[in-house]
Design an enzyme around this catalytic site. Structure first.
Site, PDB file in Angstrom:
ATOM      1  N   GLU A 113      44.404  33.229  35.877  1.00  0.00           N
ATOM      2  CA  GLU A 113      44.083  33.388  37.300  1.00  0.00           C
ATOM      3  C   GLU A 113      43.734  32.046  37.930  1.00  0.00           C
ATOM      4  O   GLU A 113      43.872  31.854  39.123  1.00  0.00           O
ATOM      5  CB  GLU A 113      42.901  34.344  37.467  1.00  0.00           C
ATOM      6  CG  GLU A 113      43.202  35.761  37.039  1.00  0.00           C
ATOM      7  CD  GLU A 113      41.954  36.630  37.026  1.00  0.00           C
ATOM      8  OE1 GLU A 113      41.943  37.631  37.734  1.00  0.00           O
ATOM      9  OE2 GLU A 113      40.994  36.310  36.305  1.00  0.00           O
ATOM     10  N   ASP A 138      45.152  47.696  37.761  1.00  0.00           N
ATOM     11  CA  ASP A 138      45.310  48.953  37.014  1.00  0.00           C
ATOM     12  C   ASP A 138      44.411  50.005  37.648  1.00  0.00           C
ATOM     13  O   ASP A 138      43.630  49.693  38.539  1.00  0.00           O
ATOM     14  CB  ASP A 138      44.922  48.726  35.544  1.00  0.00           C
ATOM     15  CG  ASP A 138      43.479  48.266  35.400  1.00  0.00           C
ATOM     16  OD1 ASP A 138      42.597  49.122  35.305  1.00  0.00           O
ATOM     17  OD2 ASP A 138      43.230  47.030  35.424  1.00  0.00           O
TER      18      ASP A 138
HETATM   19  N1  ADE Z   1      39.441  44.299  35.313  1.00  0.00           N
HETATM   20  C1  ADE Z   1      40.699  44.716  35.568  1.00  0.00           C
HETATM   21  N2  ADE Z   1      40.856  45.985  35.203  1.00  0.00           N
HETATM   22  C2  ADE Z   1      39.668  46.400  34.703  1.00  0.00           C
HETATM   23  C3  ADE Z   1      39.226  47.595  34.130  1.00  0.00           C
HETATM   24  N3  ADE Z   1      40.035  48.643  34.009  1.00  0.00           N
HETATM   25  N4  ADE Z   1      37.932  47.664  33.708  1.00  0.00           N
HETATM   26  C4  ADE Z   1      37.133  46.598  33.815  1.00  0.00           C
HETATM   27  N5  ADE Z   1      37.506  45.430  34.329  1.00  0.00           N
HETATM   28  C5  ADE Z   1      38.776  45.324  34.773  1.00  0.00           C
END
Ligand code: ADE
Length: 249
Positions: free
Chosen positions: A12, A216
């Site tokens: 990133e 996600d």
């Molecule tokens: N960062 C990106 N996705 C995440 C997730 N599912 N849980 C915790 N931190 C995250």
């Protein structure tokens, strides 16, 4: 007045590093801090590390050692709010630690010693960040050529939850969200660092703002496209948005 830009992962950060003029690497507390100029603005780029403690150490170093005037975080998060989809961006309004639980001595989620559950981000800085995010998302609508994004990206502004867990089960994401929502805290996204940085900034009186691209849905497939998403989508978002954000300062 130096602005710190924090990222969670090296991937990133890489697109941001390319913009630094006269980059100077300073090692401190086992971390690399990159000082330099970004289009005439004095900045320090740093990795938060993963998790709340690592992020708090980095933020404390930025305050103590680098004397930064403000901290802005760019990273990714899992979407848990209704309609918070992969490819959307959440600008944090405030933060809660979803794994803070000193009950029954303190109410669930309350930060002991702070007499509150949520810590707010700086309103003015967040408004600037929101403007930069909205302009970018608007400009890429319909144009973003990634198979990882199936919906038109949208921007959200609200509560983000941090905890020392990568949430990768739908049942866990729903449980976490429902418990907080029933207590009046409607969470848009989960990640692992922001609330810690918000707390350090609160302690040092530093303005803080954070944006998280949704990588996600914090469900059973949360981990599947995560690396590809960070590399191809989140880094591009961060680069463009930080460029226009810094010009607003
Ligand atoms: N960062 C990106 N996705 C995440 C997730 N599912 N849980 C915790 N931190 C995250």
């Amino acid at each position: 007045m130096t602005t710190a830009i924090l990222s969670a992962l090296p991937e990133e950060q890489s697109s941001l590093l390319q913009h630094l003029a006269q980059p100077q690497r300073v090692m401190h507390a086992g971390r690399a801090f990159w000082r330099g100029d970004w289009h005439g603005r004095s900045v320090v780029l740093a990795l938060s590390g993963i998790g709340k403690v690592a992020a708090a150490t980095t933020a404390t170093a930025l305050a103590e050692r680098f004397g930064v005037a403000r901290i802005v975080f760019t990273g990714v998060a899992g979407g848990v709010g209704d309609g918070v989809q992969v490819g959307d961006v959440v600008v944090a309004q405030d933060y809660v630690q979803h794994d803070m639980d000193a009950s029954p001595i303190f109410p669930r989620w309350e930060l002991p010693g702070y007499a509150r559950i949520r810590l707010g981000c700086d309103a003015a800085l967040s408004a600037m960040l929101l403007e930069a995010v909205s302009a970018y998302v608007e400009s890429v609508r319909g144009l973003f050529d990634s198979k990882l994004i199936t919906n038109q990206p949208r921007v959200h502004h609200g509560l983000v939850a941090s905890g020392d867990r990568f949430v990768s089960a739908a049942v866990e994401a729903q449980g976490l969200r429902t418990a907080l929502r029933d207590a009046g805290h409607d969470v848009l996204a989960v990640e692992m660092e922001g609330a810690a940085v918000a707390q350090v900034c609160h302690d040092y009186g530093l303005p803080f703002a954070a944006m998280r691209t949704i990588s996600d849905r914090a469900d059973d497939t949360a981990h599947v496209d995560f690396p590809a998403f960070v590399n191809t989508v989140a880094t591009r978002y961060a680069e463009h948005i930080m460029l226009s954000f810094l010009q607003k300062l």
